[in-house]
Enzyme design. Structure first.
Site, PDB file in Angstrom:
ATOM      1  N   GLN A   1      -5.644  -2.010   9.214  1.00  0.00           N
ATOM      2  CA  GLN A   1      -5.298  -3.310   8.648  1.00  0.00           C
ATOM      3  C   GLN A   1      -5.850  -4.433   9.532  1.00  0.00           C
ATOM      4  O   GLN A   1      -5.662  -4.435  10.747  1.00  0.00           O
ATOM      5  CB  GLN A   1      -3.771  -3.414   8.520  1.00  0.00           C
ATOM      6  CG  GLN A   1      -3.297  -4.661   7.799  1.00  0.00           C
ATOM      7  CD  GLN A   1      -3.723  -4.733   6.334  1.00  0.00           C
ATOM      8  OE1 GLN A   1      -3.804  -3.716   5.656  1.00  0.00           O
ATOM      9  NE2 GLN A   1      -4.001  -5.920   5.853  1.00  0.00           N
TER      10      GLN A   1
ATOM     11  N   ASP B   1     -11.988   1.512   3.224  1.00  0.00           N
ATOM     12  CA  ASP B   1     -12.234   0.072   3.101  1.00  0.00           C
ATOM     13  C   ASP B   1     -13.725  -0.240   2.952  1.00  0.00           C
ATOM     14  O   ASP B   1     -14.086  -1.360   2.584  1.00  0.00           O
ATOM     15  CB  ASP B   1     -11.766  -0.639   4.383  1.00  0.00           C
ATOM     16  CG  ASP B   1     -10.405  -1.304   4.242  1.00  0.00           C
ATOM     17  OD1 ASP B   1     -10.090  -1.780   3.143  1.00  0.00           O
ATOM     18  OD2 ASP B   1      -9.683  -1.337   5.252  1.00  0.00           O
TER      19      ASP B   1
ATOM     20  N   LYS C   1       0.838  -1.211   0.000  1.00  0.00           N
ATOM     21  CA  LYS C   1       0.000   0.000   0.000  1.00  0.00           C
ATOM     22  C   LYS C   1       0.865   1.249   0.000  1.00  0.00           C
ATOM     23  O   LYS C   1       0.573   2.226  -0.699  1.00  0.00           O
ATOM     24  CB  LYS C   1      -0.938  -0.015   1.223  1.00  0.00           C
ATOM     25  CG  LYS C   1      -2.082  -0.999   1.052  1.00  0.00           C
ATOM     26  CD  LYS C   1      -2.805  -1.343   2.350  1.00  0.00           C
ATOM     27  CE  LYS C   1      -3.765  -2.505   2.073  1.00  0.00           C
ATOM     28  NZ  LYS C   1      -4.350  -3.108   3.247  1.00  0.00           N
TER      29      LYS C   1
HETATM   30  N1  GUN Z   1      -6.746  -7.598   5.599  1.00  0.00           N
HETATM   31  C1  GUN Z   1      -6.942  -8.415   4.531  1.00  0.00           C
HETATM   32  N2  GUN Z   1      -7.619  -7.766   3.564  1.00  0.00           N
HETATM   33  C2  GUN Z   1      -7.860  -6.522   4.034  1.00  0.00           C
HETATM   34  C3  GUN Z   1      -8.517  -5.376   3.490  1.00  0.00           C
HETATM   35  O1  GUN Z   1      -9.044  -5.363   2.375  1.00  0.00           O
HETATM   36  N3  GUN Z   1      -8.544  -4.288   4.294  1.00  0.00           N
HETATM   37  C4  GUN Z   1      -8.002  -4.276   5.529  1.00  0.00           C
HETATM   38  N4  GUN Z   1      -8.096  -3.160   6.229  1.00  0.00           N
HETATM   39  N5  GUN Z   1      -7.391  -5.303   6.061  1.00  0.00           N
HETATM   40  C5  GUN Z   1      -7.321  -6.426   5.306  1.00  0.00           C
END
Ligand code: GUN
Length: 285
Positions: free
Chosen positions: A96, A119, A53
């Protein structure tokens, strides 16, 4: 022979557009977009995702702040998020997952500002998605829809879609988005009996179950579209999806590979959601 739909062809174009948009915006005197990523604990997979990211943000010109906490109480994490909720220089906040077991993720997403929820995990944004209202759509399902549109499937009237997996991150929201496109949707999961029979009827299969190469050609209808969301390791420890691509390639119309498939779109959609939050923020301030 079916077509393999590589994610980079779609995601590179999206990222290029975002990069150009940010350049223009900054030239016009606006600040850079800003995404804050919060990671708690030392989950190895999460570390890889978070650094991806970071890299993506840097590529397109989004400022990225990652807050790493070895450990933090739920109360302190909530205070930090409340501070970021109010910070006008922060457009998007991504927490996350997974969080350590002493932090209840529902408490966290209940207080996250829905306008910064890139998200699409807050109850308000989830509710809006189910009502068909404009909102932040979770990144993987949003990316899957981009892929379907890229190969020409805008309207899914008369099509049967089978989703394997019922998670809040992928299964449930993609089922809703497919329904919004007029597909007839079935969600299968670990307690479903005769999954193969369901999948065999599907024009579109979205698999997010996490079983390496389980789906073989005898599971599939001729000329189906297969979207593979699985991230697994095969017997040689190589990354692979839920679908045995080599086995099914002659039977399907389109299939997304793992790696280089849906994952790249997921990453691009986070950037797109951050830009939506940014546009809302600079237009309101
Ligand atoms: N952990 C695994 N996939 C994701 C996601 O799409 N967003 C977040 N925040 N954590 C994750």
């Amino acid at each position: 022979m079916g077509n393999i739909v590589y994610g980079n062809i779609i995601s590179d174009e999206i990222k290029e557009n975002i990069k150009n948009f940010i350049e223009m915006s900054v030239k016009n005197g606006n600040r850079q977009p800003h995404l804050v990523v919060i990671m708690v604990g030392d989950n190895q997979a999460s570390k890889v995702y978070v650094s991806g990211k970071n890299k993506d943000c840097m590529q397109v010109g989004i400022k990225n702040t990652t807050l790493y906490y070895d450990d933090i109480s739920e109360e302190d994490l909530i205070s930090k998020i409340k501070e970021l909720n109010e910070d006008k220089t922060v457009d998007g906040i991504l927490i996350q997952l997974p969080l350590p077991s002493h932090i209840n993720k529902d408490h966290i997403f209940n207080i996250l500002n829905p306008q910064k929820d890139v998200d699409g995990f807050t109850p308000l944004n989830v509710g809006k998605l189910y009502l068909g209202q404009d909102t932040f759509v979770p990144c993987t399902p949003k990316g899957i829809i981009k892929i379907l549109e890229y190969i020409g499937y805008y309207d899914l009237s008369g099509k049967k879609a089978v989703v394997i997996g019922r998670s809040n991150i992928v299964g449930k929201p993609i089922a809703q988005l497919l329904l919004n496109k007029n597909a007839t949707v079935t969600i299968c999961h670990s307690k479903t009996q005769n999954i193969i029979e369901q999948v065999r009827q599907a024009d579109i299969v979205v698999s997010a179950m996490g079983n390496a190469k389980l789906i073989k050609k005898d599971w599939l209808k001729e000329n189906s579209i297969v979207i593979d969301v699985g991230i697994n390791r095969d017997e040689n420890n190589k990354l692979c999806g839920d679908v045995d691509l080599e086995d099914v390639i002659d039977k399907v119309k389109y299939i997304t590979p793992v790696p280089k498939g849906v994952g790249l779109l997921t990453r691009a959609m986070l950037l797109e959601n951050t830009i939506i939050a940014y546009k809302n923020s600079i237009n309101n301030n």
